[in-house]
Design an enzyme around this catalytic site. Structure first.
Site, PDB file in Angstrom:
ATOM      1  CE  LYS A   1      32.298  34.373  47.996  1.00  0.00           C
ATOM      2  NZ  LYS A   1      32.656  34.129  46.554  1.00  0.00           N
TER       3      LYS A   1
ATOM      4  CB  SER B   1      35.339  26.010  47.928  1.00  0.00           C
ATOM      5  OG  SER B   1      34.666  25.654  46.962  1.00  0.00           O
TER       6      SER B   1
ATOM      7  CG  HIS C   1      33.143  34.596  42.226  1.00  0.00           C
ATOM      8  ND1 HIS C   1      32.158  33.857  42.891  1.00  0.00           N
ATOM      9  CD2 HIS C   1      34.259  33.625  41.714  1.00  0.00           C
ATOM     10  CE1 HIS C   1      32.846  32.660  42.906  1.00  0.00           C
ATOM     11  NE2 HIS C   1      33.794  32.486  42.303  1.00  0.00           N
TER      12      HIS C   1
ATOM     13  CB  THR D   1      28.759  31.179  45.862  1.00  0.00           C
ATOM     14  OG1 THR D   1      29.488  31.235  47.035  1.00  0.00           O
ATOM     15  CG2 THR D   1      29.211  31.774  44.737  1.00  0.00           C
TER      16      THR D   1
ATOM     17  CE1 TYR E   1      30.187  28.745  43.508  1.00  0.00           C
ATOM     18  CE2 TYR E   1      31.985  27.108  43.693  1.00  0.00           C
ATOM     19  CZ  TYR E   1      31.570  28.379  43.494  1.00  0.00           C
ATOM     20  OH  TYR E   1      32.612  29.241  43.190  1.00  0.00           O
TER      21      TYR E   1
HETATM   22  C1  FNR Z   1      37.361  32.069  44.007  1.00  0.00           C
HETATM   23  N1  FNR Z   1      35.940  32.393  44.759  1.00  0.00           N
HETATM   24  C2  FNR Z   1      35.323  31.430  45.010  1.00  0.00           C
HETATM   25  N2  FNR Z   1      34.159  31.649  45.523  1.00  0.00           N
HETATM   26  C3  FNR Z   1      33.070  30.736  45.866  1.00  0.00           C
HETATM   27  O1  FNR Z   1      32.160  31.246  46.742  1.00  0.00           O
HETATM   28  N3  FNR Z   1      33.560  29.518  45.857  1.00  0.00           N
HETATM   29  C4  FNR Z   1      34.489  28.998  45.271  1.00  0.00           C
HETATM   30  O2  FNR Z   1      34.838  27.883  45.216  1.00  0.00           O
HETATM   31  C5  FNR Z   1      35.359  29.897  44.790  1.00  0.00           C
HETATM   32  N4  FNR Z   1      36.758  29.638  44.145  1.00  0.00           N
HETATM   33  C6  FNR Z   1      37.664  30.650  43.923  1.00  0.00           C
HETATM   34  C7  FNR Z   1      38.750  30.155  43.388  1.00  0.00           C
HETATM   35  C8  FNR Z   1      39.741  31.228  43.112  1.00  0.00           C
HETATM   36  C9  FNR Z   1      41.109  30.721  42.466  1.00  0.00           C
HETATM   37  C10 FNR Z   1      39.565  32.770  43.459  1.00  0.00           C
HETATM   38  C11 FNR Z   1      40.579  33.572  43.121  1.00  0.00           C
HETATM   39  C12 FNR Z   1      38.387  32.907  43.921  1.00  0.00           C
HETATM   40  C13 FNR Z   1      35.922  33.704  44.840  1.00  0.00           C
HETATM   41  C14 FNR Z   1      36.272  33.993  46.195  1.00  0.00           C
HETATM   42  O3  FNR Z   1      35.429  33.457  47.194  1.00  0.00           O
HETATM   43  C15 FNR Z   1      36.231  35.840  46.481  1.00  0.00           C
HETATM   44  O4  FNR Z   1      34.978  36.007  46.217  1.00  0.00           O
HETATM   45  C16 FNR Z   1      37.281  36.431  45.548  1.00  0.00           C
HETATM   46  O5  FNR Z   1      38.354  35.783  45.810  1.00  0.00           O
HETATM   47  C17 FNR Z   1      37.551  37.997  46.392  1.00  0.00           C
HETATM   48  O6  FNR Z   1      38.360  38.540  45.653  1.00  0.00           O
HETATM   49  P1  FNR Z   1      39.909  38.665  46.061  1.00  0.00           P
HETATM   50  O7  FNR Z   1      40.225  38.765  47.438  1.00  0.00           O
HETATM   51  O8  FNR Z   1      40.508  37.537  45.452  1.00  0.00           O
HETATM   52  O9  FNR Z   1      40.421  39.896  45.251  1.00  0.00           O
END
Ligand code: FNR
Length: 384
Positions: A257, A125, A281, A175, A149
């Site tokens: 994404k 990330s 997400h 994303t 981001y």
């Molecule tokens: C995320 N996700 C996320 N996505 C992204 O593109 N950049 C990020 O920094 C983050 N940070 C983040 C933090 C936390 C605590 C979570 C739980 C999720 C989203 C992540 O990439 C992904 O899309 C989801 O977590 C997928 O869903 P599940 O597997 O958690 O149900």
């Protein structure tokens, strides 16, 4: 084969050993809740608003059922494939999750080591708690992708991309669904947001273009640096006609994404990006949004022959992964489960959580009679 983890666990049992924590991915959240501080736990487990879409993501998998086949000689299987140029042992990647140091001090460094040991790509990330160069070093020869981001300032964006490429990140995941934070009551109720405490800002705070915009260093004036970070990454929605900027600054594959509408998927294909992640997400951005799995079939049908369609949001078990793959995903990303693994047992915990998913996926392929990923199709499933 990944299923070998099953024998390994039983074998160790003969010496009185049991796994570090549950092998049931659907119980990981509860297990992690017992060891995590309430703020970080709420941040990881929580979703937007009422949590409706977090639940919908999970419920959607139950609407599909696998139809096992017999006598297919599935004794030996090969789940390896190539995803956007990266050779992988199974169609599973670690989703980008920011601020991992809130769950374990080693954070992304531990995740990178665990992922590399399994040859599973980690998507790092932008909001990493450790600078991307350090995470790359921890990951050694392991495959690594970088999640962007998209910051407000082109110079900072270009600088981050330059650093990521130099550090050996091969694929860029942009994303698009989190250009501002959703209404997240679990965090709001505790007034808990890691970034304003200068956690998850390591990539920016080590970036020359970011630092050039500060009057004083982050060490000397953390408040001002955090404010600059918030301005760079909040309210940063972009337009389709800005995508060429990324092409100009990134030589490898580019993946968008957060796509949920079939027209956006078509638009992405027309724009010439290499792939998309069908994702909401993990239900963290739009409360009441459609379950990510429910839009996967129409999107895969519309654009699957023009670019690689990846999937995330709600994948927990091997069966979940097989369902998404059968509905047209080239690979799945998994988020919270490995983060709970990290919280429960650091690097070993990430490895255990991911090995459980890989083994479960492999055994589900075996027992449904699928020898390779090419054997999967919508015909492997029925609506429940
Ligand atoms: C995320 N996700 C996320 N996505 C992204 O593109 N950049 C990020 O920094 C983050 N940070 C983040 C933090 C936390 C605590 C979570 C739980 C999720 C989203 C992540 O990439 C992904 O899309 C989801 O977590 C997928 O869903 P599940 O597997 O958690 O149900």
């Amino acid at each position: 084969m990944h299923a070998g983890y099953q024998n390994e666990i039983y074998g160790r049992g003969l010496a009185g050993e049991v796994p570090p924590f549950t092998t049931d991915a659907t119980r990981l959240e509860a297990a992690a809740a017992e060891v995590m501080a309430p703020g970080p736990f709420g941040y990881v487990a929580g979703g937007a608003g009422s949590g409706d879409t977090v639940r919908a993501n999970r419920d959607a998998f139950a609407h599909w059922r696998l139809v096992p086949r017999v006598l297919t000689d599935a004794t030996t299987r090969d789940l390896s494939t190539t995803v956007l140029g990266t050779r992988v042992p199974a169609p599973v990647l670690l989703a980008p999750v920011g601020v991992q140091s809130i769950v374990h001090p080693d954070g992304e460094l531990a995740t990178a080591r665990a992922a590399a040991a399994l040859d599973v790509p980690m998507v790092l990330s932008t909001a990493s708690s450790h600078p991307l160069e350090q995470v790359a070093e921890a990951g050694g020869d392991g495959p690594r992708w970088f999640q962007l981001y998209w910051p407000n300032e082109p110079e900072v964006c270009a600088s981050l991309l330059r650093r990521a490429a130099r550090a050996g990140f091969t694929t860029l995941v942009v994303t698009l669904d989190t250009w501002t934070l959703a209404w997240r009551p679990r965090d709001l109720d505790r007034a808990y947001l890691p970034f304003i405490r200068a956690t998850g800002v390591a990539n920016a705070f080590t970036d020359p273009a970011f630092l050039a915009g500060l009057a004083r260093s982050p060490e000397d004036d953390q408040g001002a640096a955090v404010q600059r970070w918030v301005r760079l990454f909040t309210g940063t929605d972009k337009r389709w006609d800005q995508l060429p900027f990324l092409r100009e600054h990134w030589d490898g594959p580019i993946v968008l994404k957060g796509v949920q509408h079939v027209d956006d998927a078509r638009r992405a294909a027309e724009a010439g990006v290499d792939g998309i992640v069908v994702s909401n997400h993990g239900g963290r951005q739009v409360d009441g949004a459609v379950a990510s799995l429910d839009v996967l079939p129409e999107i895969a049908t519309a654009v699957g022959d023009r670019m690689e369609v990846l999937f995330d949001s709600g994948v927990r078990t091997g069966a979940d992964a097989v369902k998404a793959l059968a509905l047209g995903a080239k690979a799945v990303l998994v988020g919270r489960p490995y983060v709970y693994g990290l919280a429960l047992a650091g690097e070993e915990g990430v490895r255990h959580a991911v090995r459980c998913l890989l083994a479960d996926l492999d055994l589900t392929m075996a027992l449904t009679g699928h020898r390779t990923l090419d054997d999967l199709s919508p015909d492997s499933l029925r609506r429940a």
